[in-house]
Structure formats: structure tokens, C-alpha cells
Design a protein around this motif. Sequence first.
Motif, PDB file in Angstrom:
ATOM      1  N   GLN A 116       3.575  20.848 -16.604  1.00 27.19           N
ATOM      2  CA  GLN A 116       2.380  21.608 -17.005  1.00 27.19           C
ATOM      3  C   GLN A 116       2.357  21.914 -18.500  1.00 27.19           C
ATOM      4  O   GLN A 116       1.314  21.906 -19.131  1.00 27.19           O
TER       5      GLN A 116
ATOM      6  N   ARG B 205       0.822  -1.220   0.000  1.00 25.89           N
ATOM      7  CA  ARG B 205       0.000   0.000   0.000  1.00 25.89           C
ATOM      8  C   ARG B 205       0.853   1.266   0.000  1.00 25.89           C
ATOM      9  O   ARG B 205       0.502   2.255  -0.608  1.00 25.89           O
ATOM     10  N   PHE B 206       2.004   1.214   0.660  1.00 26.09           N
ATOM     11  CA  PHE B 206       2.867   2.402   0.625  1.00 26.09           C
ATOM     12  C   PHE B 206       3.512   2.566  -0.755  1.00 26.09           C
ATOM     13  O   PHE B 206       3.813   3.682  -1.171  1.00 26.09           O
TER      14      PHE B 206
ATOM     15  N   GLY C  27       1.074  17.325 -18.403  1.00 27.11           N
ATOM     16  CA  GLY C  27       0.008  17.822 -17.528  1.00 27.11           C
ATOM     17  C   GLY C  27      -1.000  18.668 -18.269  1.00 27.11           C
ATOM     18  O   GLY C  27      -2.212  18.505 -18.116  1.00 27.11           O
TER      19      GLY C  27
ATOM     20  N   VAL D 272      -3.235  16.483 -20.594  1.00 24.86           N
ATOM     21  CA  VAL D 272      -4.231  15.710 -19.839  1.00 24.86           C
ATOM     22  C   VAL D 272      -5.325  16.644 -19.337  1.00 24.86           C
ATOM     23  O   VAL D 272      -6.517  16.318 -19.386  1.00 24.86           O
ATOM     24  N   LYS D 273      -4.918  17.830 -18.888  1.00 22.12           N
ATOM     25  CA  LYS D 273      -5.899  18.795 -18.378  1.00 22.12           C
ATOM     26  C   LYS D 273      -6.852  19.229 -19.495  1.00 22.12           C
ATOM     27  O   LYS D 273      -8.064  19.306 -19.287  1.00 22.12           O
TER      28      LYS D 273
ATOM     29  N   ILE E 134       1.864   1.805  -3.485  1.00 18.23           N
ATOM     30  CA  ILE E 134       0.763   2.445  -4.240  1.00 18.23           C
ATOM     31  C   ILE E 134       0.730   3.940  -3.937  1.00 18.23           C
ATOM     32  O   ILE E 134       0.624   4.772  -4.842  1.00 18.23           O
ATOM     33  N   LEU E 135       0.843   4.292  -2.644  1.00 16.94           N
ATOM     34  CA  LEU E 135       0.841   5.709  -2.264  1.00 16.94           C
ATOM     35  C   LEU E 135       1.984   6.450  -2.964  1.00 16.94           C
ATOM     36  O   LEU E 135       1.783   7.537  -3.528  1.00 16.94           O
TER      37      LEU E 135
ATOM     38  N   VAL F 180       2.898  10.244  -9.594  1.00 22.38           N
ATOM     39  CA  VAL F 180       2.073  10.638 -10.762  1.00 22.38           C
ATOM     40  C   VAL F 180       1.628  12.086 -10.616  1.00 22.38           C
ATOM     41  O   VAL F 180       1.724  12.891 -11.557  1.00 22.38           O
ATOM     42  N   SER F 181       1.153  12.442  -9.423  1.00 25.66           N
ATOM     43  CA  SER F 181       0.675  13.815  -9.193  1.00 25.66           C
ATOM     44  C   SER F 181       1.803  14.823  -9.396  1.00 25.66           C
ATOM     45  O   SER F 181       1.631  15.838 -10.072  1.00 25.66           O
ATOM     46  N   VAL F 182       2.952  14.518  -8.802  1.00 27.25           N
ATOM     47  CA  VAL F 182       4.086  15.450  -8.911  1.00 27.25           C
ATOM     48  C   VAL F 182       4.534  15.579 -10.363  1.00 27.25           C
ATOM     49  O   VAL F 182       4.840  16.678 -10.842  1.00 27.25           O
TER      50      VAL F 182
ATOM     51  N   LEU G  36       2.683  15.267 -12.999  1.00 30.03           N
ATOM     52  CA  LEU G  36       1.701  16.115 -13.712  1.00 30.03           C
ATOM     53  C   LEU G  36       1.912  17.592 -13.375  1.00 30.03           C
ATOM     54  O   LEU G  36       1.806  18.455 -14.236  1.00 30.03           O
ATOM     55  N   ILE G  37       2.214  17.869 -12.105  1.00 29.71           N
ATOM     56  CA  ILE G  37       2.411  19.272 -11.694  1.00 29.71           C
ATOM     57  C   ILE G  37       3.637  19.861 -12.391  1.00 29.71           C
ATOM     58  O   ILE G  37       3.621  20.997 -12.857  1.00 29.71           O
TER      59      ILE G  37
ATOM     60  N   LEU H 207       1.211   6.964  -6.649  1.00 29.94           N
ATOM     61  CA  LEU H 207       0.182   7.998  -6.866  1.00 29.94           C
ATOM     62  C   LEU H 207       0.753   9.403  -6.630  1.00 29.94           C
ATOM     63  O   LEU H 207       0.454  10.338  -7.376  1.00 29.94           O
ATOM     64  N   ILE H 208       1.572   9.531  -5.599  1.00 32.03           N
ATOM     65  CA  ILE H 208       2.204  10.837  -5.337  1.00 32.03           C
ATOM     66  C   ILE H 208       3.137  11.195  -6.488  1.00 32.03           C
ATOM     67  O   ILE H 208       3.161  12.335  -6.967  1.00 32.03           O
TER      68      ILE H 208
END
Lengths: 177, 272
Positions: free
Chosen positions: B27, B9-10, B31, B34-35, B12-13, B19-21, B23-24, B16-17
Motif C-alpha cells: 500500500q 487458466r489456473f 499499491g 497505482v491507486k 492465469i488465476l 497481483v492483487s495480493v 497490491l494489497i 491475477l491473485i
Amino acid sequence: MPSSWLRLGMVCLLVVLAQETLATHIQVWSVHPEFAWLLAPSIGLVGGAEAGAIGGLLIGLSVDCFVPTPFGLSALVMVIVGFAVGIAAERGALASIREVWWLPVGLGAASGLIGVILYFLLGILFGQSQFVNSPILAISVITVLSCAVLAVPVAVLVTWAWGSDQPRRRHRLRRMS
Amino acid sequence: MASRQARKRFTILGVLIAVSVLLITTQSSVGGSVKSFGSILLSPFAAVVNTVTRPIGNFLSGALNYSSVTSENAKLRAQIAQLRMGQSEVAYERRQVANVLGLQNLPFLNQLPTQTAQTTGITQSNFSSTITISKGSSSGIAPGMAVVGAGGYVGQVVGASSKSSSVRLVTDGRTRIGVSFGQTSVMGVLQGGGPSHALTVSYVPIGSLVHVGETVYTNGLSGSEFPGGIPIGHVTLARSRSTASEMQIVIAPNANLGNLSYLNVVLWEPLK
């Protein structure tokens, strides 16, 4: 795809759209309410840490489609908050949430506050210098109030969407241990 | 068993983090794409929900801001009365303005090429505000160009695809523009204060000749982002404090940022 995920997707989409349409019309102290922060923790509460984190990513990306701030910033915050609430729920820290009436309200308010503060700090970290000038106090107050008011309805909707056919993470963990 | 579960699970966390970073931090490429795709996908649903919920939102907004709505009504009535009075003078003044413009070779906007575009969307959050306009790079629009509306400067193009552009409004906290005051040589740097907050001008020395009501223009100094002479706003507060090292100056935008249906993009880029 299980029907519960489909229901959950529809509920989340509805809440996100309500946030980005209805809520933006309501301005108090030049700030609009933000209640989409409630979704990821609600999913974490009923589905566990992984569901909270994955749900948080998808909801956050949906929210990010509507706002001018960097794409992925809301998602990052919601992943963290959804995961944290999921972990807390699995470890029994929120076991009495159904018995104590103010606990869901308090959790909703706390989730909103943590969400907006994390968003603010991470935004600055990722170079959003305009965040420094934002009325963070007013935003926090309005977010906390809107999250507190809508915590129970959103939790009820998410619980209904998740349904009883989904095994709960904490029960699985107990069986495993 | 439990530790393997925890590790999973960590992981996975972490993914996911990451992926978010990713995308940020991407830009302008991943990013942004996708936006754009997500916005196109979600906008029809948003339009339907918006149509349904707008009356509810307006009702709640009116109820929560009742006192300001009534005072706004009073102000509007007074403005209507003034406008009616001034209406008869408008035709004469228009002729006069046309004559003056025809006689004088004004050094700014009427000589610079512009591209008129329609506002197609407003993306706002509690932290930032931009608008989307209907024309993009295929019409010659490029990031950095100034956008003007009736009254003056509205914002700056921050992103342009072939058919649309994003415009950061002047009120955004990231706005920084070199400005001059009226006919004087006093200069400063105008800064946005965030949505619904006043604009301020920094670096104006104490005792400078700046008066309330004076118009603020882009200064157009060599190397600046915009041509000189675009009106931005007018001074609403100019104060010198003995303990401060610079004047405190507050500006109200000239352009009506609440009504941005059509805008002009000034097709001007600084020399490189």
C-alpha cells in the motif's frame, strides 16, 4: 482491441461510477447499496473463467480507486468470484439461466453475498481491524437486495457489450474435446 | 488438450491473485502509487456522473428515509429557532471569549502551530471512511498528526503526499485514542465504531465519576500520539453494570463530521 472489449470496458466503467456516485447517496440503515459485485460474475457467465477473472481484476481495481480500504482488495475478491462463476458456467451448472426466470436474480444475489463476505473476511486477514466493527449483517442484506434487483439489467448490459462476435468459452471447449 | 487448457487458466488465476495480493501488501509504495494514478484518471468521469446522478440519489435517499427526513426537518427547525434566540448573545460572548483567551495562556491548540486545509474528497465505503485534504508534506503535514475542525478532533493523518493528505475520521473502526474526562483524572481509550456508529471509551473502571454531557479530551500522556486537551466529543451514555468489569461509555463527536469543508492540521508530533 476487439470492439466487444471496448464496449465491455465502457459498461463496466459506467456501472462502477454509478456505484461510487449514485449508490453512495442512498443510505439505508447507514449502509449504501453495492452492485459492482455483479460485473465480474456477469462477465464470467458470458465469457468464461479467464474473462471473468481478468475482468474482475480490472473492475476491482477501478472500485478500489474510490474506497479507503486497501487497493487490490476488491480486485482479489472479484477475480475469485468472476473465475468461479465462469467455471460453473462452462461446466453447464448454469445452463438453464435463460430459461428459469429467478436464476439470474438468485445468481446476482448470491454473487453479491459471496463478494461482500469474502471482502469482509479477506479484509480482516489483511489487517483491516475496523472491519470487525462494521455492520456486516446490514451490509450483506442491502448488497444482496441491490444485486438481486440489478442482476438482470447488468447481465443484459454485459451480454450486449460482450456481443455475438466473441466466441464463447464453453463452445470452444466443446469443440476441443 | 483439456488439461493443458485447465492448467493455463489456473495459472492465469494464480497470477491475477498474486497481483492483487501484491497490491494489497504494498500500500505504501506500489499499491498507493497505482491507486493515486487511477484516482486521478477516474475522478473527472466520476465528477460528471456524480453531477448527473446526485439529484436521483437524493430523491431515492429521501424516499427510502422519509420518516427520518421529516424528523430531521423538525429538529432543524427547532435548532434554527434556538440559534436565532442565541444570535443576539453571540457578539457579547465572542468578546468575552476573546478576553479570556487573551488573559489566559491556554496550553493547547492556540499555541501549537496549525495548517488550515480544504477537504477535497471523501472516500467512503461501507467498511471505512477517510477524507482527502488539500495540503500535504510540503506544508509540514506528516502521518500521525491530529486534524481538528470546529468543535474538536476530526481525525488523524494517515498518509501525506506533497500536495494532499489522507485523514482517517474519528469514527473509523481503527481509531484508538487515550482520553480523559472533563476536569477529572479518569482516563480511558476511545475507539471508533465504524462509519455512522457511536464512539465508545474502554478501560474505565466501574464507579468512575463520568457523567452524561461531560467533554472528552485527548489525555496527552507521555508517548501518546496527540497533544493533550483537544476536545473530541461528549458523553451520551455512561453506565456501570454490576456484572461488567468496566463502564459502558458512549461518545458523540463534537465536530460536525457531515460538514468538513475546512480543517486544521495540528503540526505536532510526539517526541521520539
